[in-house]
Design an enzyme around this catalytic site. Structure first.
Site, PDB file in Angstrom:
ATOM      1  N   HIS A 206       5.106  -8.443  -4.638  1.00  0.00           N
ATOM      2  CA  HIS A 206       3.663  -8.761  -3.741  1.00  0.00           C
ATOM      3  C   HIS A 206       2.794 -10.094  -4.000  1.00  0.00           C
ATOM      4  CE1 HIS A 206       1.805  -4.929  -3.565  1.00  0.00           C
ATOM      5  NE2 HIS A 206       3.498  -3.888  -3.778  1.00  0.00           N
TER       6      HIS A 206
ATOM      7  N   GLY B 283       0.414  -1.431   0.251  1.00  0.00           N
ATOM      8  CA  GLY B 283      -0.442  -0.394   0.147  1.00  0.00           C
ATOM      9  C   GLY B 283       1.000   1.025  -0.138  1.00  0.00           C
ATOM     10  N   GLU B 284       0.418   2.026   0.959  1.00  0.00           N
ATOM     11  CA  GLU B 284       1.213   2.927   1.363  1.00  0.00           C
ATOM     12  C   GLU B 284       1.664   3.454   2.522  1.00  0.00           C
ATOM     13  OE1 GLU B 284       2.553   5.650  -0.974  1.00  0.00           O
ATOM     14  OE2 GLU B 284       4.163   6.155   1.263  1.00  0.00           O
TER      15      GLU B 284
ATOM     16  N   CYS C   7       6.188  -5.522   0.787  1.00  0.00           N
ATOM     17  CA  CYS C   7       5.421  -4.100  -0.478  1.00  0.00           C
ATOM     18  C   CYS C   7       6.283  -3.100   0.944  1.00  0.00           C
ATOM     19  CB  CYS C   7       5.106  -3.906  -0.883  1.00  0.00           C
ATOM     20  SG  CYS C   7       6.015  -2.641  -2.614  1.00  0.00           S
TER      21      CYS C   7
ATOM     22  N   GLU D 171       1.497 -11.903  -3.365  1.00  0.00           N
ATOM     23  CA  GLU D 171      -0.359 -11.957  -2.958  1.00  0.00           C
ATOM     24  C   GLU D 171      -1.357 -11.354  -4.089  1.00  0.00           C
ATOM     25  OE1 GLU D 171       1.052  -9.770  -2.268  1.00  0.00           O
ATOM     26  OE2 GLU D 171      -0.216  -7.840  -2.183  1.00  0.00           O
TER      27      GLU D 171
HETATM   28  N1  GLN Z   1       6.094   2.484  -2.260  1.00  0.00           N
HETATM   29  C1  GLN Z   1       4.807   2.170  -1.591  1.00  0.00           C
HETATM   30  C2  GLN Z   1       5.496   2.794  -0.273  1.00  0.00           C
HETATM   31  O1  GLN Z   1       6.338   3.795   0.018  1.00  0.00           O
HETATM   32  C3  GLN Z   1       4.879   1.041  -1.372  1.00  0.00           C
HETATM   33  C4  GLN Z   1       4.576   0.076  -2.733  1.00  0.00           C
HETATM   34  C5  GLN Z   1       3.630  -1.013  -2.703  1.00  0.00           C
HETATM   35  O2  GLN Z   1       3.463  -1.029  -1.293  1.00  0.00           O
HETATM   36  N2  GLN Z   1       3.719  -1.107  -3.630  1.00  0.00           N
HETATM   37  O3  GLN Z   1       4.931   2.366   0.800  1.00  0.00           O
END
Ligand code: GLN
Length: 228
Positions: A201, A69-70, A101, A203
């Site tokens: 990822h 995610g972020e 990620c 998943e």
């Molecule tokens: N670039 C994202 C971050 O800094 C991570 C990207 C992702 O989870 N697909 O959180």
């Protein structure tokens, strides 16, 4: 997206398969990111899944997935929902965790150039760079042969993925890809004890071997890190 904790009658066990009641209880941190994809893989493997948005939900789990995610948003929400300290406590107490990620970023003890005020949960002795592949190649797919995962190569999907730029002596490097800048290899999957992190990822590619490994780690942990 699930940015707001909902009412207390929302069932916390999001299990679509009643026959799966004997599997381990695996939490998916569900404040932001690709929660649903992890839930689907875990259900396929027979796990009971708890969406974790509050400390009481975390208390129930025997393993945890930190989704992509972020990472800055997840960090902020984790703190807003009073989950940071309990998450750090469970991780330090030996909870098996798979971070993908943004989840890998959260498991890092150190970040290169974090966003302003950004914190991690930590647990893995590594330094991670967010968006480690830069803008030119920010998303790509490739095949990897991770150490300790027998079978065909893992098809790995990278989306603005982080990289580990340095790992401590306790960390096993499971997979690398050629460094996008300069020579050498860059680290995209690691394990430290019961903590697993992938820059890609697992998943979304239909390959459940990392999730299987997480479930095996629950068995190996033998309840020692079980619900508090
Ligand atoms: N670039 C994202 C971050 O800094 C991570 C990207 C992702 O989870 N697909 O959180």
């Amino acid at each position: 997206m699930n940015a707001t904790p909902r009412g207390s009658h929302v069932p916390v066990v999001a299990d679509a398969r009643p026959e799966a009641v004997s599997g381990p209880v695996v939490g998916v941190l569900a404040v932001q990111g690709d929660v649903r994809e992890h839930v689907a893989v875990l259900h396929r493997l027979g796990a009971r899944v708890v969406l974790v948005r509050r400390p009481a939900e975390l208390d129930q789990v025997e393993a945890l997935v930190l989704p992509g995610g972020e990472s800055t948003a997840i960090d902020r929400l984790v703190r807003a929902f009073d989950l940071q300290a309990p998450l750090r406590r469970r991780i330090a107490a030996g909870l098996p965790v798979l971070g993908s990620c943004a989840g890998m970023i959260l498991l890092a003890d150190r970040l290169v150039e974090p966003a302003a005020g950004q914190q991690t949960l930590g647990g893995i002795d590594m330094t991670v760079r967010r968006n480690g592949f830069g803008r030119q190649v920010d998303s790509f797919e490739t095949d990897l042969e991770p150490v300790g995962l027998p079978g065909p190569p893992v098809h790995a999907v990278f989306i603005r993925a982080p990289v580990a730029v340095e790992v401590g002596p306790e960390v096993d490097v499971l997979a690398t890809v050629p460094d996008p800048v300069g020579g050498g290899d860059t680290i995209v999957a690691v394990r430290q004890g019961v903590l697993l992190a992938t820059a890609f990822h697992p998943e979304v590619s239909g390959d459940d071997r990392f999730h299987r490994l997480l479930l095996e780690l629950v068995e190996q942990a033998g309840g020692r890190s079980g619900p508090s």
